[in-house]
Design a protein around this motif. Structure first.
Motif, PDB file in Angstrom:
ATOM      1  N   SER A  20       0.903  -1.276   0.201  1.00 46.88           N
ATOM      2  CA  SER A  20      -0.041  -0.023  -0.144  1.00 46.88           C
ATOM      3  C   SER A  20       0.767   1.148  -0.085  1.00 46.88           C
ATOM      4  CB  SER A  20      -0.871   0.083   1.323  1.00 46.88           C
ATOM      5  OG  SER A  20      -0.252   0.156   2.205  1.00 46.88           O
ATOM      6  N   LEU A  21       2.110   0.950  -0.155  1.00 49.03           N
ATOM      7  CA  LEU A  21       2.981   2.249   0.114  1.00 49.03           C
ATOM      8  C   LEU A  21       3.851   2.533  -1.118  1.00 49.03           C
ATOM      9  CD1 LEU A  21       4.900   1.358   3.520  1.00 49.03           C
ATOM     10  CD2 LEU A  21       2.723   2.977   2.938  1.00 49.03           C
ATOM     11  N   ASP A  25       6.006   7.859   0.068  1.00 44.79           N
ATOM     12  CA  ASP A  25       5.419   7.972   1.277  1.00 44.79           C
ATOM     13  C   ASP A  25       6.547   7.846   2.378  1.00 44.79           C
ATOM     14  OD1 ASP A  25       2.754   7.540   0.676  1.00 44.79           O
ATOM     15  OD2 ASP A  25       3.015   5.583   0.292  1.00 44.79           O
ATOM     16  N   ASN A  81      -3.775   3.027   9.848  1.00 44.43           N
ATOM     17  CA  ASN A  81      -4.172   3.707   8.632  1.00 44.43           C
ATOM     18  C   ASN A  81      -5.543   3.960   8.447  1.00 44.43           C
ATOM     19  OD1 ASN A  81      -1.154   2.338   6.848  1.00 44.43           O
ATOM     20  ND2 ASN A  81      -1.383   4.136   8.290  1.00 44.43           N
ATOM     21  N   VAL A  95       0.164   7.138   6.796  1.00 43.73           N
ATOM     22  CA  VAL A  95       0.906   6.150   5.921  1.00 43.73           C
ATOM     23  C   VAL A  95       2.324   6.574   6.217  1.00 43.73           C
ATOM     24  CG1 VAL A  95       1.558   5.203   3.889  1.00 43.73           C
ATOM     25  CG2 VAL A  95      -0.998   5.604   4.486  1.00 43.73           C
ATOM     26  N   THR A  98       3.419   5.534   9.618  1.00 42.69           N
ATOM     27  CA  THR A  98       3.717   4.146   9.656  1.00 42.69           C
ATOM     28  C   THR A  98       5.073   3.589   8.840  1.00 42.69           C
ATOM     29  OG1 THR A  98       1.082   3.843   9.886  1.00 42.69           O
ATOM     30  CG2 THR A  98       2.498   1.993   8.986  1.00 42.69           C
TER      31      THR A  98
END
Length: 287
Positions: A20-21, A25, A81, A95, A98
């Protein structure tokens, strides 16, 4: 066998986070120095300090106390998130927090545990050599995140098709790991809930409040303050469970040792605070 299953589950969860990154990010937060410094101070420095202070106030000792310190060193995760999004916080900033915290954990956790373990467990000798523990944490949490980022960059179409499914699977794994740990240690859980409950709930509430306070002090926008609060007060309990199982005593049966128990209990108790927090933040007009 239990450690292998836990390790594989954690690696998959962190790999899913990486999917998801994007490389952006990891640099987005750098372009927001005020928010970045606030997040680092809250999550990397203040969280372990407050956790240790709470242990002295509540009088929690031994392996359970060290388990709380393990939890305090854990970053957020996919769930934080999601909670930021539900709270109408800045998801991109969440994000970024994280991502950076997941990279730093391999360095910060061994140092914190190396300092606090002799104070909390003076009668026991745990394998807490900084370099070996750093390598274990890196292999289980940081490396899978980086692998996920690489896969997302190299195969964007594949990532687009499978990211949502992988995320749902990761959240299910988290729930199963927490539930499995509690079931296997139910007697220990019920015997220590009166000690663990106040400590963990207090830690969660204090960090949520501290994140909001820091955001207000620095005059951060509401969405950024919300993201900071969630990331500071919402730790990835799966990492705590796995690290506890790796450095704690090996048990002959399928049970999880007491170092992992606080992270599992936290995975349940944090819902008692995060749900009201979400309802409250959603009721605030955006500014």
């Amino acid at each position: 066998m239990v450690e292998l299953v836990l390790s594989a589950g954690l690696a998959f969860i962190m790999l899913t986070l990486g999917l998801s990154l994007t490389p952006g990010d990891f640099t987005r937060a750098i372009r927001r120095p005020k928010a970045l410094i606030a997040g680092i101070v809250a999550q990397i420095i203040l969280l372990p300090l407050i956790a240790f202070g709470l242990l002295n106030v509540t009088g929690l000792k031994g392996e359970l106390a060290l388990g709380v310190m393990i939890l305090s060193c854990c970053p957020g995760g996919i769930t934080s998130n999601v909670m930021t999004r539900l709270s109408r916080g800045d998801v991109a900033l969440s994000v970024s927090y994280t991502a950076l915290a997941s990279l730093l954990t391999a360095a910060t956790m061994p140092v914190v545990l190396g300092i606090t373990a002799p104070l909390l467990l003076p009668e026991k000798s745990l394998e807490l050599s900084i370099l070996p523990l750093s390598l274990k944490v890196f292999a289980l949490s940081t490396a899978p995140v980086l692998a996920g980022v690489w896969i997302a960059r190299q195969a964007p179409e594949f990532t687009c098709r499978w990211e949502r499914r992988a995320g749902l699977t990761a959240n299910l794994l988290f729930a199963l790991i927490v539930a499995g740990t509690l079931v296997s240690q139910w007697a220990v859980f019920t015997a220590n809930l009166s000690n663990l409950g106040p400590t963990l709930l207090s830690l969660n509430i204090l960090m949520l409040s501290l994140g909001l306070s820091i955001g207000a002090l620095l005059r951060m926008p509401r969405a950024q303050s919300t993201a900071l609060a969630v990331e500071a007060g919402f730790q990835n309990g799966t990492i705590g469970i796995v690290v506890g199982s790796l450095i704690g005593p090996n048990l002959a049966d399928s049970r999880i040792n007491s170092l992992s128990l606080p992270s599992a209990v936290y995975g349940v108790l944090m819902m008692c605070t995060i749900i009201p927090f979400i309802i409250w933040r959603r009721g605030i007009e955006p500014t």
